[in-house]
Motif scaffolding. Structure first.
Motif, mmCIF file in Angstrom:
data_model
loop_
_atom_site.group_PDB
_atom_site.id
_atom_site.type_symbol
_atom_site.label_atom_id
_atom_site.label_comp_id
_atom_site.label_asym_id
_atom_site.label_seq_id
_atom_site.Cartn_x
_atom_site.Cartn_y
_atom_site.Cartn_z
ATOM 1 N N ARG A 187 0.892 7.856 -6.105
ATOM 2 C CA ARG A 187 -0.197 8.854 -6.210
ATOM 3 C C ARG A 187 0.354 10.238 -5.879
ATOM 4 N N ARG A 188 1.159 10.287 -4.822
ATOM 5 C CA ARG A 188 1.723 11.567 -4.401
ATOM 6 C C ARG A 188 2.603 12.171 -5.497
ATOM 7 N N GLU A 233 -4.100 6.909 -11.438
ATOM 8 C CA GLU A 233 -4.588 5.725 -10.744
ATOM 9 C C GLU A 233 -4.658 4.485 -11.655
ATOM 10 N N GLY A 292 0.802 -1.218 0.000
ATOM 11 C CA GLY A 292 0.000 0.000 0.000
ATOM 12 C C GLY A 292 0.838 1.272 0.000
ATOM 13 N N GLU A 293 1.961 1.257 0.719
ATOM 14 C CA GLU A 293 2.810 2.463 0.764
ATOM 15 C C GLU A 293 3.293 2.841 -0.626
ATOM 16 N N ASN A 324 1.726 2.345 -3.449
ATOM 17 C CA ASN A 324 0.616 2.990 -4.159
ATOM 18 C C ASN A 324 0.523 4.458 -3.751
ATOM 19 N N GLU A 325 0.620 4.705 -2.435
ATOM 20 C CA GLU A 325 0.542 6.081 -1.926
ATOM 21 C C GLU A 325 1.658 6.948 -2.503
ATOM 22 N N ASN A 326 2.882 6.402 -2.521
ATOM 23 C CA ASN A 326 4.023 7.169 -3.046
ATOM 24 C C ASN A 326 3.782 7.563 -4.493
#
Ligand code: UD1
Length: 376
Positions: free
Chosen positions: A156-157, A162, A149-150, A152-154
């Motif tokens: 997106r940031r 997506e 998950g981290e 994916n977050e990185n």
């Protein structure tokens, strides 16, 4: 779908093995294996083809060693020529080594679709060559396959859209689980005289640890204490050997009776060694993940990690290169207080299958849209 699958350095081989197998099983893929030649020693490369039953590379670019820019540039020049000849539908790169960024840049410049497996990992430390390779490769990729998950977050940031991000799990774990049984048959412990004994394993090769004398000395100080408690097996990377010699530290290492400095091991032997160790100390990326899956406590000799899930959920602890910290944490583990950890989500041996299914689906959608366009 004709896919050029790129490998160059040791940590790439186990990742690509799972992907090629899944592509062959799916049936609609023509996977072609390209070796850049970044790693070329028998025990840094050839052994892995044998252990992982990988097909021999169709083409080796034979780039060899050099400075980062030289090596990256040489791979780019040679890979550009190959891409023109091969005209693939997709280039697939894994991990974060120089071969990864070099082939990603060429594919993107030549408008060939690009997939990055193990996307989105960030140490937030731009002094690491791998961090630069990860950042650039992710910006250029069309398919970004992530392990947690981290990641994916990185992504997106960093503004990655997506629909390009696919959380699929960990292909390195696919290969590990598929080879556990064969690895059990390894006689490496007998060869090292360690059968039935407790021992630790050390893997050390990051420039930040082995190219700064004072840091390397700190790690050696810790080993001098640790090896008195438990034998430490140290399969040393060629760079580490070179640095020990050039800093005049060879004798200090040779004088430790409990430290077994050996040549790099093949995949199956190393998996066996790591699985049965009481603890593993490392500055490698992949080993942080492998120890988490094996449930072996891991001490990472770095200040940061691009794989935080191995700390939050797995068996990993960051200790840097501080000798007191390394010794204290090692003692905790030896006394039975090591982290037990759990396996992160989707680290289940099926990541490569998911990757291949996503690529096959995208390719069928593309065929439909080409057919529709042609019928207008
Ligand atoms: C590379 C990866 C690193 C990965 C490591 C695994 C980059 C930027 N780094 O680092 O992320 O963890 O592989 O091993 O791509 N050498 C040999 N024989 C070989 C290969 C290398 O002797 O087969 C020596 C050469 O002197 C070379 C040095 O090792 O200069 C470093 O090799 P290189 O490929 O530049 O990077 P690694 O440190 O192996």
């Amino acid at each position: 779908m004709k896919v050029l699958n790129i490998v160059g350095a040791r940590p790439n081989f186990m990742k690509i093995a799972a992907i090629i197998r899944a592509m062959l099983e799916q049936g609609n893929f023509e996977p072609i294996l390209i070796h850049t030649g970044q790693h070329y020693d028998v025990n840094m490369s050839d052994t892995f083809f044998h252990d992982l039953s990988l097909p021999q590379p169709a083409i080796c670019l034979e780039v060899g060693s050099g400075s980062h820019s030289w090596q990256t540039a040489q791979i780019m020049i040679r890979f550009e020529k190959l891409l023109i000849e091969q005209q693939p539908d997709l280039v697939l790169v894994v991990g974060d080594v120089n071969s990864t960024i070099a082939c990603a840049l060429v594919a993107a410049k030549m408008h060939v679709a690009l997939a990055h497996v193990e996307a989105g990992l960030r140490s937030f430390d731009r002094t690491m060559p791998e961090e630069i390779n990860r950042l650039v490769t992710d910006q250029l990729s069309d398919y970004l396959f992530t392990t947690c998950g981290e990641a994916n977050e990185n992504l997106r940031r960093e503004g990655i859209s997506e629909e390009k991000i696919h959380f699929v799990g960990n292909v390195m774990v696919d290969t590990l689980l598929a080879h556990l049984e064969r690895a059990e048959q390894s006689d490496v412990l007998q060869r090292l005289g360690l059968n039935g004994r407790s021992y630790a394993v050390l893997i050390l090769h990051r420039p930040s640890n082995v190219e700064v004398r004072s840091t390397l000395v700190h790690i050696i100080e810790a080993l001098e204490v640790l090896q008195q408690q438990v034998p430490v097996v140290f399969p040393a990377h060629p760079r580490t050997m070179k640095q020990l010699a050039s800093f005049g530290l060879q004798n200090r290492v040779a004088n430790m009776d409990g430290l077994r400095l050996i040549e790099p091991l093949g995949y199956l032997d190393f998996l066996h060694l790591m699985r049965h160790s009481q603890l593993t100390l490392t500055d490698s990326g992949g080993i942080q993940e492998e120890t988490t899956v094996l449930g072996v406590p891991c001490l990472t000799l770095r200040e940061n990690t691009e794989r935080p899930v191995t700390v939050s959920q797995g068996t990993n602890t960051l200790v840097g290169a501080d000798p007191e910290m390394i010794v204290a944490e090692s003692r905790r583990i030896i006394s039975g207080f090591g982290k037990k950890g759990t396996r992160p989500e989707l680290w289940d041996g099926k990541a490569a299958e998911r990757i291949v299914a996503i690529l096959a689906h995208a390719s069928s959608l593309e065929e439909v849209s080409i057919a529709e366009r042609d019928s207008w």
